[in-house]
Design a protein around this motif. Structure first.
Motif, PDB file in Angstrom:
ATOM      1  N   LYS A 124       1.037  -1.314  -0.300  1.00  0.00           N
ATOM      2  CA  LYS A 124      -0.114  -0.049  -0.021  1.00  0.00           C
ATOM      3  C   LYS A 124       0.601   0.862   0.127  1.00  0.00           C
ATOM      4  N   VAL A 159       1.836   4.893   3.307  1.00  0.00           N
ATOM      5  CA  VAL A 159       1.545   4.590   4.485  1.00  0.00           C
ATOM      6  C   VAL A 159       2.915   4.591   5.913  1.00  0.00           C
ATOM      7  N   THR A 209       8.448   5.075   4.000  1.00  0.00           N
ATOM      8  CA  THR A 209      10.047   5.823   3.597  1.00  0.00           C
ATOM      9  C   THR A 209      10.201   6.644   5.241  1.00  0.00           C
ATOM     10  N   ASP A 235      13.399   2.140  -4.274  1.00  0.00           N
ATOM     11  CA  ASP A 235      12.622   2.900  -4.854  1.00  0.00           C
ATOM     12  C   ASP A 235      12.909   4.189  -5.837  1.00  0.00           C
ATOM     13  N   GLN A 248      11.045   6.124  -7.310  1.00  0.00           N
ATOM     14  CA  GLN A 248       9.955   7.821  -7.078  1.00  0.00           C
ATOM     15  C   GLN A 248      11.310   8.374  -6.090  1.00  0.00           C
ATOM     16  N   PRO A 287       5.790   0.593  -2.598  1.00  0.00           N
ATOM     17  CA  PRO A 287       4.472   0.443  -2.620  1.00  0.00           C
ATOM     18  C   PRO A 287       3.453  -0.459  -3.346  1.00  0.00           C
ATOM     19  N   PHE A 334       3.713   5.029  15.412  1.00  0.00           N
ATOM     20  CA  PHE A 334       4.654   6.462  15.300  1.00  0.00           C
ATOM     21  C   PHE A 334       3.853   7.640  14.679  1.00  0.00           C
ATOM     22  N   GLN A 335       4.036   8.805  15.820  1.00  0.00           N
ATOM     23  CA  GLN A 335       3.498   9.240  16.015  1.00  0.00           C
ATOM     24  C   GLN A 335       3.913  10.645  15.066  1.00  0.00           C
ATOM     25  N   THR A 336       2.164  11.175  14.692  1.00  0.00           N
ATOM     26  CA  THR A 336       1.979  12.711  13.960  1.00  0.00           C
ATOM     27  C   THR A 336       2.743  13.433  14.126  1.00  0.00           C
ATOM     28  N   ASN A 337       3.146  14.030  13.176  1.00  0.00           N
ATOM     29  CA  ASN A 337       4.753  15.130  13.299  1.00  0.00           C
ATOM     30  C   ASN A 337       4.416  15.489  12.161  1.00  0.00           C
ATOM     31  N   ASN A 343       5.176  17.197   7.045  1.00  0.00           N
ATOM     32  CA  ASN A 343       4.569  17.840   5.370  1.00  0.00           C
ATOM     33  C   ASN A 343       5.209  19.301   4.978  1.00  0.00           C
TER      34      ASN A 343
HETATM   35  N1  LIG Z   1       3.942  10.678  12.173  1.00  0.00           N
HETATM   36  C1  LIG Z   1       3.819  10.850  10.959  1.00  0.00           C
HETATM   37  N2  LIG Z   1       3.541  12.064  11.061  1.00  0.00           N
HETATM   38  C2  LIG Z   1       3.148  13.262   9.626  1.00  0.00           C
HETATM   39  N3  LIG Z   1       3.120  12.515   8.340  1.00  0.00           N
HETATM   40  C3  LIG Z   1       3.901  11.634   8.269  1.00  0.00           C
HETATM   41  C4  LIG Z   1       4.112  10.725   8.781  1.00  0.00           C
HETATM   42  N4  LIG Z   1       4.176   9.790   8.582  1.00  0.00           N
HETATM   43  C5  LIG Z   1       4.355   9.910   7.190  1.00  0.00           C
HETATM   44  N5  LIG Z   1       4.177  11.007   6.645  1.00  0.00           N
HETATM   45  C6  LIG Z   1       3.219  11.481   5.635  1.00  0.00           C
HETATM   46  O1  LIG Z   1       2.271  10.765   4.996  1.00  0.00           O
HETATM   47  C7  LIG Z   1       2.831  10.578   3.508  1.00  0.00           C
HETATM   48  C8  LIG Z   1       3.249   9.621   3.141  1.00  0.00           C
HETATM   49  O2  LIG Z   1       4.597   9.034   3.686  1.00  0.00           O
HETATM   50  P1  LIG Z   1       5.917   7.915   2.735  1.00  0.00           P
HETATM   51  O3  LIG Z   1       6.026   8.695   1.690  1.00  0.00           O
HETATM   52  O4  LIG Z   1       7.089   8.094   3.812  1.00  0.00           O
HETATM   53  O5  LIG Z   1       4.895   6.764   2.496  1.00  0.00           O
HETATM   54  P2  LIG Z   1       5.094   5.845   1.547  1.00  0.00           P
HETATM   55  O6  LIG Z   1       4.958   4.560   1.806  1.00  0.00           O
HETATM   56  O7  LIG Z   1       6.784   5.288   1.663  1.00  0.00           O
HETATM   57  O8  LIG Z   1       4.934   5.832   0.284  1.00  0.00           O
HETATM   58  P3  LIG Z   1       5.021   5.819  -1.454  1.00  0.00           P
HETATM   59  O9  LIG Z   1       4.224   3.954  -0.608  1.00  0.00           O
HETATM   60  O10 LIG Z   1       4.213   6.459  -2.177  1.00  0.00           O
HETATM   61  O11 LIG Z   1       6.651   5.322  -1.252  1.00  0.00           O
HETATM   62  C9  LIG Z   1       3.823  12.005   3.515  1.00  0.00           C
HETATM   63  O12 LIG Z   1       3.753  13.146   3.022  1.00  0.00           O
HETATM   64  C10 LIG Z   1       4.801  12.166   4.838  1.00  0.00           C
HETATM   65  O13 LIG Z   1       4.913  12.516   5.136  1.00  0.00           O
END
Ligand SMILES: Nc1ncnc2c1ncn2[C@@H]1O[C@H](COP(=O)(O)OP(=O)(O)OP(=O)(O)O)[C@@H](O)[C@H]1O
Ligand SMILES: [Mg+2]
Length: 293
Positions: free
Chosen positions: A11, A14, A17, A40, A42, A149, A247-250, A254
């Motif tokens: 997915k 999520v 990264t 990746d 990307q 993903p 893993f808490q939101t920070n 963004n």
């Molecule tokens: N703990 C967190 N707090 C706030 N924002 C988060 C957190 N973890 C991830 N995000 C945000 O969620 C979005 C997706 O995160 P990330 O790119 O790490 O996901 P991914 O699984 O690697 O995505 P992809 O599948 O496209 O590679 C990003 O905008 C990231 O900044």
């Protein structure tokens, strides 16, 4: 030593990264030798690290030239091209050393062509062979791979080289199905490449919930969703380990791609990440003890 870990979930978005770079960077600031590998195409992990350490693969505009980026020639494409050590091949063709503790094999859009050309078994085994030939496991404490993903040539190449995989999930009503599917795909991979997995296993470290608001502001809906996922019979039967720590939101993630918790003054996120890493280490240690019995 089993220390190669893929961050994997089919997915998107999520937190694979984000968690990979935060765990890797934190460990490196705490005296561990860490190699990040951006599998990746990307290239999000690479973008964050390049922004922080002021690197580019090449200049795109005159303004960039003036900003005096350092040019990085190391790339994952060279790893996918790798077959064996021949004269003239240098570690710096593959690995960019950022400081004494942190290094990266950067992602590269050119790597997209490996998928198009079908990869082939040579390229699928390339990361694994590179890690073995260059004694990467012995040179680093942790090797962390950020996966795309999709289930593709890239994830196959990453998993063939991995000892463990960790699955970040952001809770929603499809999470259980997503993890169930991920397990099926990994099991199938293990059957197809049975010789590889006979010698060293590939273990699931667990599922970790990501981007979860702090306790006080977590909604009733989200809390129930997390409870339902943790209590799911399907995942119970698969013996999925759930990280106790989430893993808490920070919100800084963004705002800035070069934001790293270990450098920030966010005590809250720092302590959250520290607890995740304690758990991460203990799951790895336990799995390594079990595999030696
Ligand atoms: N703990 C967190 N707090 C706030 N924002 C988060 C957190 N973890 C991830 N995000 C945000 O969620 C979005 C997706 O995160 P990330 O790119 O790490 O996901 P991914 O699984 O690697 O995505 P992809 O599948 O496209 O590679 C990003 O905008 C990231 O900044
Ligand atoms: Mg990603």
């Amino acid at each position: 030593m089993r220390n190669v870990i893929s961050f994997l979930n089919m997915k998107g978005g999520v937190g694979k990264t984000t968690l990979c770079k935060e765990i890797g960077y934190y460990l490196s600031r705490n005296g561990k030798k860490v190699l990040l590998i951006d599998v990746d195409p990307q290239g999000n992990l690479t973008q964050s690290i390049f922004e922080k350490y002021n690197y580019k693969h090449h200049y795109e505009t005159e303004t960039e030239r003036n900003r005096k980026f350092q040019v990085c020639t190391a790339t994952i494409s060279n790893v996918f091209d790798y077959t064996s050590v021949v004269e003239g091949v240098k570690e710096s063709d593959f690995i960019l050393k950022l400081d004494d503790y942190l290094s990266i094999i950067p992602g590269d859009l050119n790597a997209v062509f490996f998928e198009r050309s079908g990869g082939g078994s040579e390229s699928e085994n390339a990361i694994k062979n590179f890690i073995e030939d260059f004694k990467i496991r012995e040179s680093y404490d942790y090797i962390l791979m950020d996966c795309p993903p999709t289930f593709s040539f890239y994830t196959t190449a990453a998993l063939l080289a991995s000892d463990f995989y960790l699955s970040p999930i952001h809770p929603d009503s499809y999470s259980v199905l997503g993890i169930d599917l991920l397990f099926q795909v990994v099991e199938r991979l293990k059957k197809v490449y049975r010789d590889r997995f006979k010698t060293t296993p590939l273990d699931h470290l667990g599922v970790i919930f990501t981007n979860i608001p702090r306790d006080a502001s977590i909604s009733i809906g989200m809390r129930k969703m997390m409870g339902d996922i943790r209590g799911s019979q399907t995942l119970d039967e698969l013996e999925v380990n759930f990280f106790k720590e989430v893993f808490q939101t920070n919100r800084e993630f963004n705002k800035r791609i070069d934001y790293f918790i270990a450098d920030s003054n966010s005590d809250y996120s720092y302590s959250n990440l520290r607890k995740i890493i304690i758990e991460f280490d203990s799951v790895i240690t336990n799995a390594n003890v079990v595999s030696q019995i």
